[in-house]
Write an enzyme that holds these catalytic residues in place. Structure first.
Site, PDB file in Angstrom:
ATOM      1  CD  GLU A 167      51.202  31.354  33.909  1.00 14.14           C
ATOM      2  OE1 GLU A 167      51.853  30.829  32.973  1.00 14.14           O
ATOM      3  OE2 GLU A 167      50.186  32.058  33.700  1.00 14.14           O
ATOM      4  CG  ASP A 184      51.473  30.524  38.753  1.00 14.13           C
ATOM      5  OD1 ASP A 184      50.611  31.426  38.636  1.00 14.13           O
ATOM      6  OD2 ASP A 184      51.229  29.320  38.556  1.00 14.13           O
ATOM      7  NE  ARG A 211      50.559  35.560  28.636  1.00 13.22           N
ATOM      8  CZ  ARG A 211      50.341  36.756  28.088  1.00 13.22           C
ATOM      9  NH1 ARG A 211      50.898  37.067  26.939  1.00 13.22           N
ATOM     10  NH2 ARG A 211      49.586  37.648  28.671  1.00 13.22           N
ATOM     11  CD  GLU A 225      48.936  27.536  44.132  1.00 13.60           C
ATOM     12  OE1 GLU A 225      49.279  28.264  43.206  1.00 13.60           O
ATOM     13  OE2 GLU A 225      47.779  27.106  44.235  1.00 13.60           O
ATOM     14  CG  HIS A 250      40.329  34.449  30.731  1.00 16.29           C
ATOM     15  ND1 HIS A 250      41.056  35.522  30.305  1.00 16.29           N
ATOM     16  CD2 HIS A 250      40.721  34.219  32.010  1.00 16.29           C
ATOM     17  CE1 HIS A 250      41.868  35.910  31.277  1.00 16.29           C
ATOM     18  NE2 HIS A 250      41.682  35.136  32.324  1.00 16.29           N
ATOM     19  CG  HIS A 307      43.039  31.141  31.823  1.00 15.26           C
ATOM     20  ND1 HIS A 307      44.101  31.825  32.348  1.00 15.26           N
ATOM     21  CD2 HIS A 307      42.838  30.110  32.659  1.00 15.26           C
ATOM     22  CE1 HIS A 307      44.511  31.244  33.456  1.00 15.26           C
ATOM     23  NE2 HIS A 307      43.761  30.198  33.663  1.00 15.26           N
TER      24      HIS A 307
END
Ligand code: UDP
Length: 369
Positions: free
Chosen positions: A138, A102, A210, A124, A242, A208
């Site tokens: 995503e 994604d 967003r 996936e 990250h 991590h």
């Protein structure tokens, strides 16, 4: 004169750490398959982490689009991938472009391949949170890939149902399991997990996403600081941070120098899995970590409000705790102190596959017209 065997050329396009880890088993299986020629195309969306993730598999890119810039945004990454992939598609005319998951790399590579008339296969496929804002971007990216793809490798039956509900033809969808299970088998020599680390109980953290940047990230970090304070001397918290500044900066500010917390740069995949397998629990918002938890025998507290991997919750291995500090602390204490609660979370089946997904994908790429 002997003719060289006819093979199908396949582009495996990847740009980030999870794509590298989850496509590596398919690339390896394709290279073992007599009738495929696998070309590894890196967009270098996250250049260093991609290289680090490929290294344990002994893989290096055949083509590097080198799109990474400082302060990049999804729009700029997408634009550069579209622009820079096109000449390679035109020159090589692969039989398939394979993308994973994604990411913006996956969406842009699928989009560009569709424009170039190159069929797209999606590894996936079919994960849905049902919310366009979480995970962002995503959910949008994977829905876009599904529109471009003509071959969908769904990891679970649920993922297949999502694709059917969106109108993907039944014969284009194959439930193959998740290649992450192959990757864990390949890289991690299975041992008996024990939660102990130098006399202390190990807790692993990754963070991590967003949509958590800003206040939610700070709340999570403060909960971790509180856990470290109340368990000083008995719990060791290991947190590979990250490198995104939206996480790295507050992590250093809130957890830097806190006794019992080890902040690290991203760990090599074999080291990360070794640590993971020894942890009592993992706190994470990562998709891949949720999927690795059952293979490694470690429960995961999911630092998100929704998951597109509800199988991890249904099978007992994961619990959604969001970014609420009280809930994170309460559930962490429970898993640290309550043996029955820990056992209840770690006895279910692995819903993500059997470690043979890469082989299935290679076979389907070779045999599907
Ligand atoms: N991982 C790693 N080193 C680390 C942290 C994570 O190799 O220091 C691996 C982890 O095992 C998993 C993958 O990176 O396979 C997850 O990547 P990430 O969390 O960046 O992305 P997501 O899975 O959320 O898309």
């Amino acid at each position: 004169m002997d003719q060289p065997p006819l093979t199908k050329k396949v582009f495996f396009v990847m740009g980030t750490r999870p794509e590298a880890i989850k496509l590596a088993p398919a690339v390896e299986a394709a290279r073992r398959h007599g009738s495929l020629t696998a070309l590894l195309v890196s967009t270098s969306q996250h250049r260093e982490m991609l290289r680090q993730a490929l290294a344990p598999f002994g893989l290096t890119p055949d083509i590097d689009l080198d799109v990474m810039t400082a302060n990049q945004t999804p729009a700029r990454v997408a634009a550069e991938v579209l622009r820079r992939l096109e000449p390679h598609l035109e020159r090589e005319r692969p039989a398939w472009t394979v993308v994973q998951g994604d990411t913006t790399t996956a969406l842009a590579a699928a989009w560009g391949s569709f424009y170039a008339g190159v069929p797209v296969a999606h590894v996936e496929a079919g994960l849905r949170s049902g919310r366009m804002d979480s995970p962002f971007p995503e959910e949008f990216n994977r829905k876009g890939v599904a529109v471009a793809a003509s071959l969908h490798f769904a990891p679970t039956e649920r993922a297949r149902r999502h694709l059917l509900a969106e109108g993907a033809p039944d014969e284009s969808i194959h439930v193959v399991g998740n290649t992450i299970v192959d990757a864990v088998h390949r890289i991690h020599a299975a041992g008996t997990p024990s939660g102990e680390a130098g006399g202390r109980t190990l807790v692993l953290v990754t963070l991590h996403r967003r949509e958590s940047f800003g206040e939610p990230v700070r709340r999570v970090l403060e909960a971790i600081r509180e856990l470290a304070r109340e368990r000083e001397g008995s719990v060791r918290i290991v947190y590979p941070v990250h490198p995104n500044p939206s996480v790295d900066r507050p992590a250093r500010e809130i957890l830097g120098g806190v006794p019992g917390v080890d902040l690290h740069p991203p760990l090599d995949y074999p080291d990360f899995l070794a640590l993971f397998s020894r942890a009592r629990l993992v706190l994470s918002d990562s998709g891949g970590v949720q999927e690795e938890a059952p293979s490694l025998g470690v429960p995961v507290l999911i630092l998100r409000d929704v998951t597109e991997r509800p199988e991890v919750v249904e099978s007992g291995w994961g619990k959604l705790v969001g970014t609420d500090a009280d809930l994170i602390l309460a559930e962490s204490r429970r898993l640290l102190d309550d043996e029955t609660a820990w056992k209840a979370m770690t006895s279910g089946p692995n819903p993500f596959g059997d470690g043979k997904s890469g082989e299935r994908i290679a076979e389907l790429l070779a045999t599907r017209p």
